[in-house]
Design a protein around this motif. Sequence first.
Motif, PDB file in Angstrom:
ATOM      1  N   PHE A  81       0.835  -1.201   0.000  1.00  0.00           N
ATOM      2  CA  PHE A  81       0.000   0.000   0.000  1.00  0.00           C
ATOM      3  C   PHE A  81       0.871   1.253   0.000  1.00  0.00           C
ATOM      4  CE2 PHE A  81      -2.921  -3.204   1.683  1.00  0.00           C
ATOM      5  CZ  PHE A  81      -4.050  -2.958   0.914  1.00  0.00           C
ATOM      6  N   ASP A  82       1.989   1.200   0.731  1.00  0.00           N
ATOM      7  CA  ASP A  82       2.938   2.329   0.726  1.00  0.00           C
ATOM      8  C   ASP A  82       3.560   2.499  -0.657  1.00  0.00           C
ATOM      9  OD1 ASP A  82       2.538   2.740   3.517  1.00  0.00           O
ATOM     10  OD2 ASP A  82       4.014   1.186   3.969  1.00  0.00           O
ATOM     11  N   GLN A  83       3.823   1.374  -1.311  1.00  0.00           N
ATOM     12  CA  GLN A  83       4.383   1.423  -2.667  1.00  0.00           C
ATOM     13  C   GLN A  83       3.411   2.108  -3.627  1.00  0.00           C
ATOM     14  OE1 GLN A  83       6.106  -2.316  -4.088  1.00  0.00           O
ATOM     15  NE2 GLN A  83       5.438  -1.844  -6.180  1.00  0.00           N
ATOM     16  N   PHE A  84       2.128   1.829  -3.457  1.00  0.00           N
ATOM     17  CA  PHE A  84       1.100   2.475  -4.280  1.00  0.00           C
ATOM     18  C   PHE A  84       1.126   3.988  -4.090  1.00  0.00           C
ATOM     19  CE2 PHE A  84      -3.735   3.113  -4.848  1.00  0.00           C
ATOM     20  CZ  PHE A  84      -3.605   3.315  -6.212  1.00  0.00           C
ATOM     21  N   ILE A  85       1.219   4.421  -2.840  1.00  0.00           N
ATOM     22  CA  ILE A  85       1.281   5.862  -2.548  1.00  0.00           C
ATOM     23  C   ILE A  85       2.564   6.471  -3.116  1.00  0.00           C
ATOM     24  CG2 ILE A  85       1.301   7.610  -0.730  1.00  0.00           C
ATOM     25  CD1 ILE A  85      -1.366   6.087  -1.094  1.00  0.00           C
TER      26      ILE A  85
END
Length: 369
Positions: free
Chosen positions: A357-361
């Motif tokens: 999810f952090d990678q998406f952001i």
Amino acid sequence: MKYINRSQALLLLKDGTVFYGKSIGIEGKTFGEVAFNTGTTGYQEIFTDPSYFGQIMVTTNAHIGNYGTNQEEVESNSVKISGLVCKNFSFNYSRENAEQSLYDYLEKEKLIVISDVDTRALVSYIRDNGAMNAIICTDGTPAEELMKEFDSMPDMKGLELASKVSTKEPYFYGNENSKYKISALDLGIKTNILRNLASRDCYVKVFPYNASYEEMKAFSPDGYFLSNGPGDPEPLISAQQVAREIMSENNPLFGICLGHQVIALANGISTYKMFNGHRGINHPVKNLITGKGEITSQNHGFAVNKEELEAHPDLEITHLHLNDNTVAGMHSKSKNCFSVQYHPEASPGPHDSTYLFDQFIENINSLKK
């Protein structure tokens, strides 16, 4: 506790094999593809996961119901499994923050349950013979008569089920003053996915499974998300078109489970029905980019064709399932797109993969810069 009539019940597999047990007191019969989950906890999250729609769930943990239920631990607005098969069903429970027993919870949902089944033998049989349609019957109908019912039961291969669990109208999740706006295509989205996005300062607009790219684009999102869900990804032609259009404009795109398969199909890579799916909370995955291992939560009966993905000029494998070497993740070399076959939001399960999810952001921020 009120008296419950625990009559004899049976589980009938399509090949004619019968497993006997007892009803927990909810009479009737139910149909679906039989599948098993190896998780030792998280039964309420499993039962309410939309990805299990159309499936009869076999739990391998010896005790089900022993810690009751809590409304905070649901992944959708109702039970989504078609039926439940277990060894020991606990009518009594012990947990400080439990709100009611599992029996009371399932009785309201009218879920057909068979307990006192030799689940070790059943799971071994499914492993050897593959996932297949099955019937749970608690009303005394003979197995010979039930066999006729299979003629009208569709196979999971080719079955479109996202429409059965997707929202009918768009809705919002999170704080409207958040830093990021996300358009999410609901193919059977789990609540904890939305929680993970909201906790990263995202305001999410959730769209029905057949929403168009133009509808999703009208929200002026910073990124797009394709959710998990049940059934075969091949019939989801509209979702595949949405994925193609998102990628054609190089918008940030993240897909999980069914969403991962839809992205593969949108890029000309086929999917296939597995002999037995991956369902549990301790599946080992290797991140090929970092070299690190992850213990993951998984729930899928279809997978992406590895050979076709390896030959694709733009997509490459990022994660592999270490038990059978199947594709567990991929990304685009030229577009702002990545996806995984497993569940980084867990619920239930380990949190090894929440970094996705952090990678998406990070992908969203890199595009903004």
